[in-house]
Design a protein around this motif. Structure first.
Motif, mmCIF file in Angstrom:
data_model
loop_
_atom_site.group_PDB
_atom_site.id
_atom_site.type_symbol
_atom_site.label_atom_id
_atom_site.label_comp_id
_atom_site.label_asym_id
_atom_site.label_seq_id
_atom_site.Cartn_x
_atom_site.Cartn_y
_atom_site.Cartn_z
ATOM 1 N N VAL A 104 43.706 -48.654 34.971
ATOM 2 C CA VAL A 104 43.420 -47.282 34.572
ATOM 3 C C VAL A 104 44.665 -46.465 34.858
ATOM 4 O O VAL A 104 45.114 -46.401 36.006
ATOM 5 C CB VAL A 104 42.214 -46.712 35.358
ATOM 6 C CG1 VAL A 104 41.922 -45.286 34.939
ATOM 7 C CG2 VAL A 104 40.995 -47.609 35.190
ATOM 8 N N ASP A 105 45.239 -45.858 33.815
ATOM 9 C CA ASP A 105 46.424 -45.028 34.041
ATOM 10 C C ASP A 105 46.136 -43.580 33.682
ATOM 11 O O ASP A 105 45.073 -43.255 33.174
ATOM 12 C CB ASP A 105 47.654 -45.577 33.310
ATOM 13 C CG ASP A 105 47.599 -45.431 31.799
ATOM 14 O OD1 ASP A 105 46.654 -44.826 31.255
ATOM 15 O OD2 ASP A 105 48.519 -45.936 31.125
ATOM 16 N N GLY A 106 47.073 -42.711 34.021
ATOM 17 C CA GLY A 106 46.913 -41.289 33.756
ATOM 18 C C GLY A 106 46.292 -40.511 34.894
ATOM 19 O O GLY A 106 45.850 -39.372 34.701
ATOM 20 N N LEU A 107 46.245 -41.108 36.093
ATOM 21 C CA LEU A 107 45.711 -40.384 37.239
ATOM 22 C C LEU A 107 46.715 -39.310 37.665
ATOM 23 O O LEU A 107 47.878 -39.620 37.917
ATOM 24 C CB LEU A 107 45.416 -41.333 38.401
ATOM 25 C CG LEU A 107 44.117 -42.134 38.291
ATOM 26 C CD1 LEU A 107 44.270 -43.318 37.381
ATOM 27 C CD2 LEU A 107 43.680 -42.578 39.659
ATOM 28 N N PRO A 132 34.217 -32.514 30.825
ATOM 29 C CA PRO A 132 34.564 -33.064 32.145
ATOM 30 C C PRO A 132 35.670 -32.280 32.845
ATOM 31 O O PRO A 132 36.634 -31.843 32.218
ATOM 32 C CB PRO A 132 35.030 -34.486 31.827
ATOM 33 C CG PRO A 132 34.361 -34.814 30.544
ATOM 34 C CD PRO A 132 34.332 -33.522 29.774
ATOM 35 N N LYS A 133 35.491 -32.127 34.156
ATOM 36 C CA LYS A 133 36.502 -31.501 35.000
ATOM 37 C C LYS A 133 37.381 -32.560 35.679
ATOM 38 O O LYS A 133 38.373 -32.225 36.290
ATOM 39 C CB LYS A 133 35.835 -30.644 36.087
ATOM 40 C CG LYS A 133 35.099 -29.437 35.582
ATOM 41 C CD LYS A 133 34.520 -28.672 36.767
ATOM 42 C CE LYS A 133 33.854 -27.385 36.355
ATOM 43 N NZ LYS A 133 33.368 -26.639 37.526
ATOM 44 N N GLU A 134 36.956 -33.811 35.603
ATOM 45 C CA GLU A 134 37.694 -34.917 36.228
ATOM 46 C C GLU A 134 38.124 -35.880 35.126
ATOM 47 O O GLU A 134 37.547 -35.903 34.024
ATOM 48 C CB GLU A 134 36.794 -35.637 37.242
ATOM 49 C CG GLU A 134 36.354 -34.710 38.370
ATOM 50 C CD GLU A 134 35.308 -35.309 39.277
ATOM 51 O OE1 GLU A 134 35.514 -35.259 40.503
ATOM 52 O OE2 GLU A 134 34.275 -35.816 38.788
ATOM 53 N N GLY A 135 39.145 -36.687 35.420
ATOM 54 C CA GLY A 135 39.642 -37.642 34.442
ATOM 55 C C GLY A 135 38.592 -38.699 34.109
ATOM 56 O O GLY A 135 37.840 -39.138 34.977
ATOM 57 N N TYR A 136 38.541 -39.102 32.841
ATOM 58 C CA TYR A 136 37.573 -40.096 32.386
ATOM 59 C C TYR A 136 38.196 -40.916 31.256
ATOM 60 O O TYR A 136 39.171 -40.506 30.632
ATOM 61 C CB TYR A 136 36.284 -39.421 31.897
ATOM 62 C CG TYR A 136 36.518 -38.564 30.668
ATOM 63 C CD1 TYR A 136 36.263 -39.068 29.397
ATOM 64 C CD2 TYR A 136 37.026 -37.269 30.772
ATOM 65 C CE1 TYR A 136 36.510 -38.296 28.266
ATOM 66 C CE2 TYR A 136 37.266 -36.495 29.654
ATOM 67 C CZ TYR A 136 37.008 -37.010 28.399
ATOM 68 O OH TYR A 136 37.253 -36.253 27.293
ATOM 69 N N GLY A 137 37.632 -42.079 31.003
ATOM 70 C CA GLY A 137 38.134 -42.910 29.920
ATOM 71 C C GLY A 137 37.192 -44.057 29.603
ATOM 72 O O GLY A 137 36.223 -44.312 30.331
ATOM 73 N N PHE A 138 37.517 -44.752 28.503
ATOM 74 C CA PHE A 138 36.676 -45.830 28.001
ATOM 75 C C PHE A 138 37.538 -46.975 27.490
ATOM 76 O O PHE A 138 38.684 -46.763 27.085
ATOM 77 C CB PHE A 138 35.801 -45.322 26.841
ATOM 78 C CG PHE A 138 35.050 -44.067 27.164
ATOM 79 C CD1 PHE A 138 33.878 -44.120 27.896
ATOM 80 C CD2 PHE A 138 35.521 -42.832 26.754
ATOM 81 C CE1 PHE A 138 33.182 -42.970 28.208
ATOM 82 C CE2 PHE A 138 34.839 -41.670 27.056
ATOM 83 C CZ PHE A 138 33.660 -41.740 27.786
ATOM 84 N N HIS A 152 43.310 -45.404 29.346
ATOM 85 C CA HIS A 152 44.065 -44.175 29.591
ATOM 86 C C HIS A 152 43.079 -43.058 29.903
ATOM 87 O O HIS A 152 42.191 -42.783 29.090
ATOM 88 C CB HIS A 152 44.886 -43.787 28.363
ATOM 89 C CG HIS A 152 45.798 -44.863 27.861
ATOM 90 N ND1 HIS A 152 46.876 -45.321 28.569
ATOM 91 C CD2 HIS A 152 45.764 -45.590 26.709
ATOM 92 C CE1 HIS A 152 47.485 -46.274 27.876
ATOM 93 N NE2 HIS A 152 46.828 -46.450 26.748
ATOM 94 N N LEU A 153 43.213 -42.458 31.086
ATOM 95 C CA LEU A 153 42.329 -41.338 31.428
ATOM 96 C C LEU A 153 42.617 -40.141 30.556
ATOM 97 O O LEU A 153 43.769 -39.827 30.266
ATOM 98 C CB LEU A 153 42.506 -40.933 32.893
ATOM 99 C CG LEU A 153 41.838 -41.775 33.960
ATOM 100 C CD1 LEU A 153 41.926 -41.067 35.316
ATOM 101 C CD2 LEU A 153 40.400 -42.108 33.647
ATOM 102 N N LYS A 154 41.549 -39.480 30.149
ATOM 103 C CA LYS A 154 41.635 -38.200 29.454
ATOM 104 C C LYS A 154 41.293 -37.131 30.485
ATOM 105 O O LYS A 154 40.575 -37.396 31.456
ATOM 106 C CB LYS A 154 40.616 -38.127 28.319
ATOM 107 C CG LYS A 154 40.828 -39.141 27.237
ATOM 108 C CD LYS A 154 39.736 -39.003 26.195
ATOM 109 C CE LYS A 154 39.895 -40.050 25.124
ATOM 110 N NZ LYS A 154 38.929 -39.876 24.034
#
Length: 147
Positions: free
Chosen positions: A33-36, A107-113, A142-144
């Protein structure tokens, strides 16, 4: 005692051994998981093996957690049976156990699929599905970031 009754246990044992040798082997699934943006909290992962699980109508196949780190983190699900799966992840920055959203559900926090679909809604299972075969599999998410 008949000849058939003498050979039946041996035949059944041979069939069982053959079935075991042809059964699918489990593999490891490594998720990066990237984009943190920060190292706050925990990255939470949910592996779903069906559309029902994806839609929260059945139990998830597996869950995972890894300490957040700026940039990227990895997590490995061990012994995943071959099949079709979907992955959802989010960075639980305050360790509340759920994805924080605003009044509009953004979302207020990073999320992804898995498959990183470019949609402005919850993706369907078909949009996120991928295959795990008998060999180890890797997935990059990739986190959004909403707001």
């Amino acid at each position: 005692m008949s000849v058939e009754s003498i050979y039946r246990p041996a035949v059944l044992a041979s069939i069982a051994v053959c079935m075991l040798s042809f059964s699918a082997r489990a593999a490891d699934l490594t998720v990066t998981v990237d984009g943190l943006r920060n190292a706050n909290g925990t990255v939470r992962l949910e592996l779903d093996g069906s559309e029902a699980a994806w839609n929260n109508k059945a139990k998830a196949t597996a869950m995972g957690n890894v300490k957040a780190s700026v940039g990227a983190v990895s997590y490995t699900f061990s012994n995943v049976q071959p099949g079709t799966y979907g992955l959802g992840v989010y960075q639980d920055e305050n360790n509340s156990g759920k994805l924080r959203t605003n009044l509009f559900g953004i979302p207020k926090e990073g999320y992804g699929f898995s498959n990183n679909p470019s949609v402005m809604r919850m993706p369907t299972f078909q949009e996120v599905q991928f295959t795990v075969a008998e060999q180890n599999t890797t997935v990059l998410i990739h986190l959004k970031h909403g707001i």
